[in-house]
Design an enzyme around this catalytic site. Structure first.
Site, PDB file in Angstrom:
ATOM      1  N   GLY A   1     -10.795  46.489 -40.956  1.00  0.00           N
ATOM      2  CA  GLY A   1     -11.537  46.614 -39.703  1.00  0.00           C
ATOM      3  C   GLY A   1     -11.369  48.031 -39.189  1.00  0.00           C
TER       4      GLY A   1
ATOM      5  CB  ILE B   1      -9.608  53.243 -35.395  1.00  0.00           C
ATOM      6  CG1 ILE B   1     -10.007  54.155 -36.548  1.00  0.00           C
ATOM      7  CG2 ILE B   1      -8.319  53.741 -34.740  1.00  0.00           C
ATOM      8  CD1 ILE B   1     -10.401  55.584 -36.110  1.00  0.00           C
ATOM      9  N   GLY B   2      -7.967  50.337 -34.580  1.00  0.00           N
ATOM     10  CA  GLY B   2      -7.551  49.562 -33.416  1.00  0.00           C
ATOM     11  C   GLY B   2      -8.004  48.108 -33.422  1.00  0.00           C
ATOM     12  CB  ALA B   3     -10.017  46.076 -35.786  1.00  0.00           C
TER      13      ALA B   3
ATOM     14  CB  THR C   1      -0.863  47.106 -38.130  1.00  0.00           C
ATOM     15  OG1 THR C   1      -1.582  48.183 -38.729  1.00  0.00           O
ATOM     16  CG2 THR C   1       0.602  47.206 -38.489  1.00  0.00           C
TER      17      THR C   1
ATOM     18  CE1 TYR D   1      -9.393  60.655 -35.097  1.00  0.00           C
ATOM     19  CE2 TYR D   1      -7.006  60.458 -35.206  1.00  0.00           C
ATOM     20  CZ  TYR D   1      -8.267  59.950 -35.455  1.00  0.00           C
ATOM     21  OH  TYR D   1      -8.407  58.718 -36.056  1.00  0.00           O
TER      22      TYR D   1
ATOM     23  CG  ASP E   1      -1.753  47.903 -42.520  1.00  0.00           C
ATOM     24  OD1 ASP E   1      -1.960  48.574 -43.556  1.00  0.00           O
ATOM     25  OD2 ASP E   1      -1.159  48.359 -41.521  1.00  0.00           O
TER      26      ASP E   1
ATOM     27  CD  GLU F   1      -4.828  56.251 -33.056  1.00  0.00           C
ATOM     28  OE1 GLU F   1      -4.583  55.390 -32.200  1.00  0.00           O
ATOM     29  OE2 GLU F   1      -4.842  56.015 -34.282  1.00  0.00           O
TER      30      GLU F   1
HETATM   31  N1  ADP Z   1      -6.295  40.442 -30.424  1.00  0.00           N
HETATM   32  C1  ADP Z   1      -5.627  41.352 -29.715  1.00  0.00           C
HETATM   33  N2  ADP Z   1      -5.520  41.222 -28.373  1.00  0.00           N
HETATM   34  C2  ADP Z   1      -4.858  42.139 -27.665  1.00  0.00           C
HETATM   35  N3  ADP Z   1      -4.249  43.231 -28.191  1.00  0.00           N
HETATM   36  C3  ADP Z   1      -4.333  43.396 -29.498  1.00  0.00           C
HETATM   37  C4  ADP Z   1      -5.021  42.487 -30.342  1.00  0.00           C
HETATM   38  N4  ADP Z   1      -4.953  42.924 -31.616  1.00  0.00           N
HETATM   39  C5  ADP Z   1      -4.242  44.075 -31.573  1.00  0.00           C
HETATM   40  N5  ADP Z   1      -3.852  44.316 -30.304  1.00  0.00           N
HETATM   41  C6  ADP Z   1      -3.107  45.512 -29.860  1.00  0.00           C
HETATM   42  O1  ADP Z   1      -4.006  46.620 -30.060  1.00  0.00           O
HETATM   43  C7  ADP Z   1      -3.302  47.729 -30.585  1.00  0.00           C
HETATM   44  C8  ADP Z   1      -3.916  48.080 -31.939  1.00  0.00           C
HETATM   45  O2  ADP Z   1      -3.601  47.084 -32.873  1.00  0.00           O
HETATM   46  P1  ADP Z   1      -3.233  47.466 -34.390  1.00  0.00           P
HETATM   47  O3  ADP Z   1      -2.771  46.216 -35.046  1.00  0.00           O
HETATM   48  O4  ADP Z   1      -2.338  48.650 -34.421  1.00  0.00           O
HETATM   49  O5  ADP Z   1      -4.697  47.874 -34.937  1.00  0.00           O
HETATM   50  P2  ADP Z   1      -5.146  48.500 -36.327  1.00  0.00           P
HETATM   51  O6  ADP Z   1      -4.013  48.307 -37.299  1.00  0.00           O
HETATM   52  O7  ADP Z   1      -6.370  47.768 -36.725  1.00  0.00           O
HETATM   53  O8  ADP Z   1      -5.453  49.942 -36.061  1.00  0.00           O
HETATM   54  C9  ADP Z   1      -1.836  47.342 -30.656  1.00  0.00           C
HETATM   55  O9  ADP Z   1      -1.209  47.813 -29.479  1.00  0.00           O
HETATM   56  C10 ADP Z   1      -1.870  45.811 -30.679  1.00  0.00           C
HETATM   57  O10 ADP Z   1      -0.715  45.257 -30.094  1.00  0.00           O
HETATM   58  N1  LIG Z   2     -10.245  60.154 -41.485  1.00  0.00           N
HETATM   59  C1  LIG Z   2      -9.471  59.098 -41.744  1.00  0.00           C
HETATM   60  N2  LIG Z   2      -8.739  58.562 -40.768  1.00  0.00           N
HETATM   61  C2  LIG Z   2      -7.999  57.483 -41.070  1.00  0.00           C
HETATM   62  C3  LIG Z   2      -7.984  56.909 -42.349  1.00  0.00           C
HETATM   63  N3  LIG Z   2      -7.159  55.851 -42.328  1.00  0.00           N
HETATM   64  C4  LIG Z   2      -6.687  55.762 -41.102  1.00  0.00           C
HETATM   65  N4  LIG Z   2      -7.178  56.752 -40.334  1.00  0.00           N
HETATM   66  C5  LIG Z   2      -6.790  57.052 -38.954  1.00  0.00           C
HETATM   67  C6  LIG Z   2      -7.425  56.204 -37.929  1.00  0.00           C
HETATM   68  C7  LIG Z   2      -6.326  56.029 -36.900  1.00  0.00           C
HETATM   69  O1  LIG Z   2      -6.315  57.126 -36.016  1.00  0.00           O
HETATM   70  C8  LIG Z   2      -5.044  56.094 -37.712  1.00  0.00           C
HETATM   71  C9  LIG Z   2      -4.486  54.735 -38.086  1.00  0.00           C
HETATM   72  O2  LIG Z   2      -5.501  53.941 -38.705  1.00  0.00           O
HETATM   73  P1  LIG Z   2      -5.694  52.387 -38.325  1.00  0.00           P
HETATM   74  O3  LIG Z   2      -6.968  51.969 -38.985  1.00  0.00           O
HETATM   75  O4  LIG Z   2      -4.482  51.709 -38.870  1.00  0.00           O
HETATM   76  O5  LIG Z   2      -5.770  52.317 -36.853  1.00  0.00           O
HETATM   77  O6  LIG Z   2      -5.388  56.827 -38.875  1.00  0.00           O
HETATM   78  C10 LIG Z   2      -8.748  57.507 -43.386  1.00  0.00           C
HETATM   79  O7  LIG Z   2      -8.772  57.079 -44.560  1.00  0.00           O
HETATM   80  N5  LIG Z   2      -9.463  58.605 -43.032  1.00  0.00           N
END
Ligand code: ADP
Ligand SMILES: Nc1nc2c(ncn2[C@H]2C[C@H](O)[C@@H](COP(=O)(O)O)O2)c(=O)[nH]1
Length: 207
Positions: free
Chosen positions: A11, A13-15, A18, A47, A86, A147
């Site tokens: 998903g 970024i931030g979905a 992890t 960034y 992840d 970010e």
């Molecule tokens: N369903 C959710 N509801 C509320 N907060 C969430 C949810 N999923 C993730 N978070 C929070 O959002 C932030 C980003 O989640 P993270 O797992 O790091 O995303 P990703 O790995 O996709 O970048 C973290 O602080 C996490 O605790």
């Molecule tokens: N340009 C790219 N940025 C990337 C890649 N993989 C991760 N990222 C960046 C996006 C977020 O700032 C951070 C962590 O990623 P999450 O998806 O775990 O939030 O790193 C990449 O391949 N290219």
């Protein structure tokens, strides 16, 4: 499923990739592979100036993920042990096709295919979709200083790139099961029932 599955959570970024991978790994007693973020020396610079730093950044991610995937193969996949990650290594191409241009993009694409084409692909992808407002809120909640520079336009473009990429994967890799999770509505962090629905679906697929 005939063999122990290789599961990836994906998903934009931030979905919540992890977070969900960690929760599922704990419940299902699976090893979890997490991508290297904090130690990445280029993210901050990227960034601030994407054009200058994109190639270094994408290569760093690719080399790290290649090493992690090699280790995942030897430690788990060839031993018939299930594992959850992840990310999917295909993520490299989703980002690089957006951040790189011209010959650098062509060279990167070639290196990506040379390194990854013969490596195992996940059997199951849990794809968390979420809209811009949800992602912005979660990125803010995570509060990584670098970010703060992420633009809405970049994030929106990635949301669309992810949708296209998952649709293409579904056609190109029909043996992969893609489970799409609506990250705007399904809240696996705050809502136990939502989380258990996802966990139950995964357990069923792993049988
Ligand atoms: N369903 C959710 N509801 C509320 N907060 C969430 C949810 N999923 C993730 N978070 C929070 O959002 C932030 C980003 O989640 P993270 O797992 O790091 O995303 P990703 O790995 O996709 O970048 C973290 O602080 C996490 O605790
Ligand atoms: N340009 C790219 N940025 C990337 C890649 N993989 C991760 N990222 C960046 C996006 C977020 O700032 C951070 C962590 O990623 P999450 O998806 O775990 O939030 O790193 C990449 O391949 N290219």
């Amino acid at each position: 499923m005939k063999h122990a599955p290789f599961i990836a959570v994906e998903g934009p970024i931030g979905a919540g990739k992890t977070t969900l991978a960690t929760m599922l790994a704990a419940e299902l007693e699976l090893p979890v592979i997490k991508e290297i973020v904090e130690e990445n020396p280029f993210l901050d610079k990227f960034y601030q100036n994407m054009d200058d730093w994109s190639f270094q950044l994408e290569m760093f991610f690719l080399c790290n993920r290649y090493k992690q995937l090699e280790d995942t193969v030897t430690e788990y996949i060839v031993k018939g042990k299930p594992v959850i990650s992840d990310y999917h290594i295909y993520k490299n191409l989703i980002f690089s096709e957006r951040t790189l241009k011209g010959t650098k993009r062509d060279k990167y694409r070639e290196i990506y295919h040379v390194l990854t084409d013969d490596l195992p692909k996940p059997d199951i992808i849990l794809y968390i979709r979420a809209d811009l407002d949800t992602l912005l809120a979660r990125i803010a909640k995570r509060a990584r200083p670098f970010e703060e520079e992420i633009s809405k336009a970049y994030l929106q473009q990635l949301i669309e790139d992810y949708d296209d990429a998952m649709a293409q994967l579904a056609v190109r890799e029909p043996s992969t099961t893609i489970v799409t999770i609506d990250g705007n509505k399904v809240d696996f962090v705050e809502n136990q029932e939502d989380y258990h629905t996802i966990a139950a679906q995964l357990k069923e697929l792993m049988k």
